[in-house]
Enzyme design. Structure first.
Site, PDB file in Angstrom:
ATOM      1  N   CYS A 146       9.527  -7.643  -6.814  1.00 60.57           N
ATOM      2  CA  CYS A 146       9.359  -8.389  -5.562  1.00 60.57           C
ATOM      3  C   CYS A 146       7.925  -8.375  -5.030  1.00 60.57           C
ATOM      4  CB  CYS A 146      10.327  -7.870  -4.504  1.00 60.57           C
ATOM      5  SG  CYS A 146      10.408  -6.083  -4.407  1.00 60.57           S
ATOM      6  N   HIS A 241       7.325  -8.375   2.266  1.00 62.37           N
ATOM      7  CA  HIS A 241       6.325  -7.420   1.786  1.00 62.37           C
ATOM      8  C   HIS A 241       4.928  -7.951   2.128  1.00 62.37           C
ATOM      9  CE1 HIS A 241       9.516  -5.350  -0.096  1.00 62.37           C
ATOM     10  NE2 HIS A 241       9.295  -5.627  -1.365  1.00 62.37           N
TER      11      HIS A 241
END
Ligand code: NAP
Length: 371
Positions: A146, A241
């Site tokens: 990710c 993120h």
């Protein structure tokens, strides 16, 4: 219009729920099986799953009985959101049974014959499946980690335009990246944890494969030659993120030419009309304090990476911030986009009983099957 029957492996987890949410409303794919561990098997999905998404659970999913993960007939594609500890063997079993496995798990990503693909960047790497040993058109294709996905989306245009010499990245990663229930509350609130098991290694290795070149005979990827140094942190953010990136470039670049490289970058998905492809894979926000997870993770329905704060770096040359949604672009949304690409590349095994590619999507000009 007939949709392609698919199974979701690991359907009860953080990524699996995102897949359920996307696929029950997808124009090309029809979930026919929701699979998880023996702990969940046999119960209706609505009872076995602690639903964590703001959108309601699709009604058709709620009443579907959860199955175990051993292969069975019906699905042509298996989307895998399995715990990495069990994914390797289960995914291989599905590939051996002649299905296309599109995986979020790390197990097969670095195998020489397995493509690790961000559809906009390295669609040509899908040719690696020709080297896989599975019968009946079975194959495994993988989505990157990710944190890797947002990073390589920002790096590819810079590598193409100026050549990358070195990359330093410091991540601030959301709690949902650890799955559910994930990091204990007592560890994360009023805190930041400067360690995520195995993450730095993935972030340092995967970009080299993704931004590498497919060899002329299509048998392997020749890795990119720049180096990546990563430091990863878990922070008390639900999704998204954030990454602070510094780059050293081979050729001189100024601010305007870097912004132009990002904004003018073409994508391998251009013109394919894939339902999950964002209109703009990269978004730049010209504000002193962006991107931020709460405000920017939804860009392009969670499929765009948002860039900002491009500025000189006193040691490497240039630095910037980037944000991408870890369970959408970084996982479920990324695998759905990858599966869409596999459909137009002719990689969905017809032997699985699904033979209506052309009929299902008459407006698409399908490329000849690669396998
Ligand atoms: P998760 O919330 O822990 O979900 C794991 C899933 O695997 C659940 O559906 C679980 O089913 C199933 N499972 C566990 N053991 C099993 C077994 N023995 N047999 C069959 N199924 C089993 O994890 P996640 O965060 O969704 O991550 C799923 C995968 O995606 C992992 O490989 C992860 O590394 C990767 N990934 C995650 C993210 C992210 O942001 N979260 C991003 C990229 C990639 P039960 O509910 O029945 O236990």
């Amino acid at each position: 219009m007939q949709r392609i029957p698919v199974a979701i492996l690991g359907a009860t987890g953080a990524v699996g729920q995102r897949l359920v949410s996307i696929l029950f409303d997808h124009p090309w794919f029809e979930p026919v099986a929701l699979c998880a561990s023996e702990r969940s098997a046999g119960k209706p999905y609505g009872q076995s799953t602690r639903w964590m998404l703001p959108d309601p659970m699709p009604q058709a999913a709620a009443t579907m009985a959860v199955r175990g993960c051993a292969p069975f007939s019906g699905p042509a594609i298996a989307f895998s959101a399995l715990d990495a500890d069990v994914a390797s063997e289960i995914e291989e079993d599905w590939a051996k049974s002649g299905r296309l496995v599109v995986s979020n798990a790390r197990c097969h990503r670095m195998r020489v014959d397995v493509p690790l693909v961000v559809p906009e960047l390295n669609a040509d790497h899908l040719r690696l499946v020709e080297r896989q040993p599975y019968p009946g058109g079975g194959a495994i294709v993988t989505n990157p980690n990710c944190s890797t996905i947002g990073l390589v989306m920002a790096l590819k245009p810079l590598d193409d335009a100026f050549g990358l010499r070195a990359v330093n990245v410091v991540t601030l990663q959301a709690a949902s990246g650890a799955g559910y229930p994930g990091v204990p509350f007592m560890d994360l609130i009023d805190n930041a944890v400067p360690y995520i098991h195995g993450e730095e290694e993935k972030l340092e290795a995967e970009p080299i494969k993704i931004l590498g070149r497919l060899s002329a005979d299509g048998s392997r990827v020749e890795g990119a030659t720049f180096g990546v140094s990563a430091a990863c942190h878990r922070v008390a953010v639900s999704d998204g993120h954030l990454e602070a990136v510094s780059v050293s470039l081979e050729r001189p670049a100024d601010r305007a030419s870097i912004l132009r490289a990002w904004m003018d970058a073409g994508a391998d998905t251009d013109g394919l009309r894939l339902p999950s492809a964002p209109e703009r894979p990269l978004v730049y926000i010209d504000a002193p304090d962006r991107p931020q997870p709460r405000f920017d993770r939804g860009a392009g329905k969670g499929m765009s990476a948002t860039l900002g704060r491009l500025r000189p770096c006193s040691t490497l040359g240039w630095k910037f911030e980037l944000l991408s949604h870890n369970t959408l672009r970084g996982a479920a949304g990324g695998t759905v986009l990858l599966a869409e690409l596999c459909v137009v590349k002719g990689l969905v095994p017809r032997a699985a009983g699904f033979a209506v590619l052309g009929e299902a999507m008459p407006e698409l000009e399908l490329e000849p099957a690669l396998a």
